[in-house]
Design a protein around this motif. Structure first.
Motif, PDB file in Angstrom:
ATOM      1  N   GLY A  26       0.114  -4.699   7.684  1.00 45.57           N
ATOM      2  CA  GLY A  26       1.300  -4.495   8.502  1.00 45.57           C
ATOM      3  C   GLY A  26       2.532  -4.380   7.641  1.00 45.57           C
ATOM      4  N   THR A  27       3.670  -4.416   8.298  1.00 47.83           N
ATOM      5  CA  THR A  27       4.937  -4.291   7.587  1.00 47.83           C
ATOM      6  C   THR A  27       5.633  -5.635   7.378  1.00 47.83           C
ATOM      7  OG1 THR A  27       6.080  -3.848   9.685  1.00 47.83           O
ATOM      8  CG2 THR A  27       5.322  -1.928   8.413  1.00 47.83           C
ATOM      9  N   ASP A  28       5.110  -6.688   7.975  1.00 52.04           N
ATOM     10  CA  ASP A  28       5.717  -8.022   7.878  1.00 52.04           C
ATOM     11  C   ASP A  28       5.118  -8.770   6.682  1.00 52.04           C
ATOM     12  OD1 ASP A  28       6.689 -10.610   8.224  1.00 52.04           O
ATOM     13  OD2 ASP A  28       6.551 -10.491  10.418  1.00 52.04           O
ATOM     14  N   GLN A  29       5.713  -8.545   5.532  1.00 55.29           N
ATOM     15  CA  GLN A  29       5.199  -9.141   4.298  1.00 55.29           C
ATOM     16  C   GLN A  29       5.179 -10.667   4.372  1.00 55.29           C
ATOM     17  OE1 GLN A  29       7.489  -8.211   0.779  1.00 55.29           O
ATOM     18  NE2 GLN A  29       5.892  -8.945  -0.599  1.00 55.29           N
ATOM     19  N   ALA A  30       6.208 -11.262   4.944  1.00 54.17           N
ATOM     20  CA  ALA A  30       6.280 -12.727   5.024  1.00 54.17           C
ATOM     21  C   ALA A  30       5.138 -13.287   5.879  1.00 54.17           C
ATOM     22  CB  ALA A  30       7.627 -13.165   5.582  1.00 54.17           C
ATOM     23  N   ALA A  31       4.822 -12.622   6.982  1.00 56.79           N
ATOM     24  CA  ALA A  31       3.732 -13.094   7.839  1.00 56.79           C
ATOM     25  C   ALA A  31       2.402 -12.997   7.114  1.00 56.79           C
ATOM     26  CB  ALA A  31       3.687 -12.285   9.133  1.00 56.79           C
ATOM     27  N   THR A  68       0.820  -1.214   0.000  1.00 57.50           N
ATOM     28  CA  THR A  68       0.000   0.000   0.000  1.00 57.50           C
ATOM     29  C   THR A  68       0.848   1.256   0.000  1.00 57.50           C
ATOM     30  OG1 THR A  68      -0.171  -0.181   2.403  1.00 57.50           O
ATOM     31  CG2 THR A  68      -1.978  -1.101   1.087  1.00 57.50           C
ATOM     32  N   THR A  69       1.911   1.259   0.754  1.00 60.35           N
ATOM     33  CA  THR A  69       2.941   2.296   0.733  1.00 60.35           C
ATOM     34  C   THR A  69       4.260   1.560   0.897  1.00 60.35           C
ATOM     35  OG1 THR A  69       2.819   2.669   3.120  1.00 60.35           O
ATOM     36  CG2 THR A  69       1.441   4.077   1.736  1.00 60.35           C
ATOM     37  N   SER A  70       5.336   2.237   0.697  1.00 65.79           N
ATOM     38  CA  SER A  70       6.639   1.589   0.780  1.00 65.79           C
ATOM     39  C   SER A  70       6.818   0.899   2.131  1.00 65.79           C
ATOM     40  CB  SER A  70       7.743   2.622   0.574  1.00 65.79           C
ATOM     41  OG  SER A  70       8.995   1.987   0.601  1.00 65.79           O
TER      42      SER A  70
END
Length: 112
Positions: A73-78, A9-11
């Motif tokens: 969130g910021t945890d792409q892998a999760a 969604t954003t960097s």
């Protein structure tokens, strides 16, 4: 991961999305006494995390609406792992039936 989508969604920030009412199991969900909306799918996600993927607990947040499930969130892998888990449920009637039965046995209530 179909029908879920993971987007940036954003960097460095990501959202896992599911348009409610677009899965192969919607009719079954209704037969099981639930409304296949975004809030129901949040319950699916929360139950999956608590029962099968506790390592994902606290690594993202939820923000569903009636017509859409969203985890972000910021945890792409999760989020990717959650998407894979949810995809198996969204595409397999027997998997959904088993999940709802397990949730019921555990006393888990879907907020749909």
């Amino acid at each position: 991961m179909t029908p879920l989508k993971l987007i940036e969604t954003t960097s460095g920030s990501f959202s896992l999305l599911l348009d409610a009412g677009t899965t192969q199991v919607d009719e079954l969900v209704e037969q099981l006494g639930h409304e296949p909306n975004g809030y129901f799918w949040e319950g699916v996600a929360r139950f999956l995390v608590s029962a099968e993927a506790q390592k994902l607990e606290g690594r993202f947040s939820y923000d569903p609406e009636a017509g859409m499930f969203c985890a972000y969130g910021t945890d792409q892998a999760a989020l990717q792992e959650l998407g894979s888990l949810m995809s198996t449920v969204a595409n397999d009637a027997e998997r959904m039936r088993a999940l709802v039965a397990s949730a019921t046995t555990a006393g888990f209530e879907f907020d749909d």
